[in-house]
Design a protein around this motif. Structure first.
Motif, PDB file in Angstrom:
ATOM      1  N   VAL A  33       0.825  -1.193   0.000  1.00 23.69           N
ATOM      2  CA  VAL A  33       0.000   0.000   0.000  1.00 23.69           C
ATOM      3  C   VAL A  33       0.869   1.257   0.000  1.00 23.69           C
ATOM      4  N   ALA A  34       2.115   1.121   0.407  1.00 24.00           N
ATOM      5  CA  ALA A  34       3.003   2.275   0.523  1.00 24.00           C
ATOM      6  C   ALA A  34       3.272   2.898  -0.850  1.00 24.00           C
ATOM      7  N   ASN A  35       3.886   4.061  -0.820  1.00 20.16           N
ATOM      8  CA  ASN A  35       4.245   4.747  -2.063  1.00 20.16           C
ATOM      9  C   ASN A  35       5.165   3.873  -2.891  1.00 20.16           C
ATOM     10  N   ARG A  36       5.024   3.990  -4.184  1.00 21.24           N
ATOM     11  CA  ARG A  36       5.882   3.227  -5.080  1.00 21.24           C
ATOM     12  C   ARG A  36       7.120   4.044  -5.388  1.00 21.24           C
ATOM     13  N   ASN A  37       8.256   3.476  -5.047  1.00 24.69           N
ATOM     14  CA  ASN A  37       9.526   4.110  -5.346  1.00 24.69           C
ATOM     15  C   ASN A  37      10.101   3.407  -6.578  1.00 24.69           C
ATOM     16  N   VAL A  38       9.952   4.047  -7.723  1.00 24.85           N
ATOM     17  CA  VAL A  38      10.331   3.428  -8.989  1.00 24.85           C
ATOM     18  C   VAL A  38      11.829   3.147  -9.024  1.00 24.85           C
ATOM     19  N   GLN A  39      12.623   4.058  -8.525  1.00 23.20           N
ATOM     20  CA  GLN A  39      14.075   3.870  -8.536  1.00 23.20           C
ATOM     21  C   GLN A  39      14.484   2.671  -7.692  1.00 23.20           C
ATOM     22  N   GLU A  40      13.848   2.486  -6.550  1.00 25.64           N
ATOM     23  CA  GLU A  40      14.166   1.350  -5.676  1.00 25.64           C
ATOM     24  C   GLU A  40      13.841   0.028  -6.371  1.00 25.64           C
ATOM     25  N   VAL A  41      12.727  -0.015  -7.072  1.00 23.10           N
ATOM     26  CA  VAL A  41      12.336  -1.228  -7.786  1.00 23.10           C
ATOM     27  C   VAL A  41      13.310  -1.500  -8.924  1.00 23.10           C
ATOM     28  N   ARG A  42      13.694  -0.471  -9.647  1.00 25.80           N
ATOM     29  CA  ARG A  42      14.631  -0.629 -10.761  1.00 25.80           C
ATOM     30  C   ARG A  42      15.970  -1.170 -10.271  1.00 25.80           C
ATOM     31  N   VAL A  43      16.465  -0.622  -9.163  1.00 29.48           N
ATOM     32  CA  VAL A  43      17.739  -1.080  -8.602  1.00 29.48           C
ATOM     33  C   VAL A  43      17.615  -2.522  -8.129  1.00 29.48           C
ATOM     34  N   ALA A  44      16.510  -2.857  -7.481  1.00 26.66           N
ATOM     35  CA  ALA A  44      16.318  -4.224  -6.992  1.00 26.66           C
ATOM     36  C   ALA A  44      16.290  -5.219  -8.148  1.00 26.66           C
ATOM     37  N   LYS A  45      15.611  -4.871  -9.238  1.00 25.54           N
ATOM     38  CA  LYS A  45      15.553  -5.770 -10.396  1.00 25.54           C
ATOM     39  C   LYS A  45      16.933  -5.950 -11.015  1.00 25.54           C
ATOM     40  N   THR A  46      17.702  -4.883 -11.083  1.00 27.60           N
ATOM     41  CA  THR A  46      19.059  -4.971 -11.620  1.00 27.60           C
ATOM     42  C   THR A  46      19.927  -5.866 -10.754  1.00 27.60           C
ATOM     43  N   GLU A  47      19.818  -5.730  -9.444  1.00 21.98           N
ATOM     44  CA  GLU A  47      20.606  -6.546  -8.531  1.00 21.98           C
ATOM     45  C   GLU A  47      20.187  -8.013  -8.598  1.00 21.98           C
ATOM     46  N   ILE A  48      18.895  -8.272  -8.767  1.00 27.27           N
ATOM     47  CA  ILE A  48      18.420  -9.644  -8.935  1.00 27.27           C
ATOM     48  C   ILE A  48      19.050 -10.249 -10.180  1.00 27.27           C
ATOM     49  N   ALA A  49      19.039  -9.512 -11.274  1.00 27.65           N
ATOM     50  CA  ALA A  49      19.596 -10.015 -12.532  1.00 27.65           C
ATOM     51  C   ALA A  49      21.092 -10.289 -12.390  1.00 27.65           C
ATOM     52  N   ARG A  50      21.813  -9.406 -11.736  1.00 27.32           N
ATOM     53  CA  ARG A  50      23.255  -9.621 -11.538  1.00 27.32           C
ATOM     54  C   ARG A  50      23.520 -10.867 -10.711  1.00 27.32           C
ATOM     55  N   ALA A  51      22.759 -11.042  -9.632  1.00 22.24           N
ATOM     56  CA  ALA A  51      22.966 -12.195  -8.759  1.00 22.24           C
ATOM     57  C   ALA A  51      22.619 -13.498  -9.482  1.00 22.24           C
ATOM     58  N   LEU A  52      21.529 -13.494 -10.230  1.00 20.34           N
ATOM     59  CA  LEU A  52      21.150 -14.698 -10.964  1.00 20.34           C
ATOM     60  C   LEU A  52      22.146 -15.009 -12.075  1.00 20.34           C
ATOM     61  N   THR A  53      22.708 -13.985 -12.693  1.00 13.82           N
ATOM     62  CA  THR A  53      23.737 -14.185 -13.704  1.00 13.82           C
ATOM     63  C   THR A  53      24.959 -14.853 -13.101  1.00 13.82           C
ATOM     64  N   GLU A  54      25.359 -14.403 -11.924  1.00  8.38           N
ATOM     65  CA  GLU A  54      26.513 -15.003 -11.249  1.00  8.38           C
ATOM     66  C   GLU A  54      26.224 -16.448 -10.847  1.00  8.38           C
TER      67      GLU A  54
END
Length: 70
Positions: A33-54
Motif C-alpha cells: 500500500v506504501a508509495n511506489r519508489n520506482v528507482q528502488e524497484v529498478r535497482v532491486a531488479k538490476t541486482e536480482i539479474a546480476r545475482a542470478l547471472t553469477e
C-alpha cells in the motif's frame, strides 16, 4: 546498489538469500500500500539479474568441470 564485485564475493547461500530479499522488495513495491519508489524497484531488479547471472555462471562452470573430469 550492490556492485558485481560484491556479488562475486558472496557464496551460493548468500546469493540465494540476497535474491529472495530483493524479490521481496519488488513484491512489496508492487502489491504494498506504501508509495511506489520506482528507482528502488529498478535497482532491486538490476541486482536480482546480476545475482542470478553469477549463480548461472557458477552452475555452468561446475557442470563443465564435472563433465571434463568424467
Amino acid at each position: 546498489m550492490t556492485s558485481m564485485e560484491d556479488i562475486k564475493k558472496m557464496n551460493d547461500k548468500e546469493l540465494a538469500a540476497f535474491v529472495e530479499d530483493k524479490r521481496g522488495v519488488v513484491r512489496e513495491a508492487r502489491f504494498g500500500v506504501a508509495n511506489r519508489n520506482v528507482q528502488e524497484v529498478r535497482v532491486a531488479k538490476t541486482e536480482i539479474a546480476r545475482a542470478l547471472t553469477e549463480l548461472t555462471a557458477r552452475n555452468k562452470a561446475a557442470l563443465a568441470e564435472t563433465t571434463n573430469n568424467a
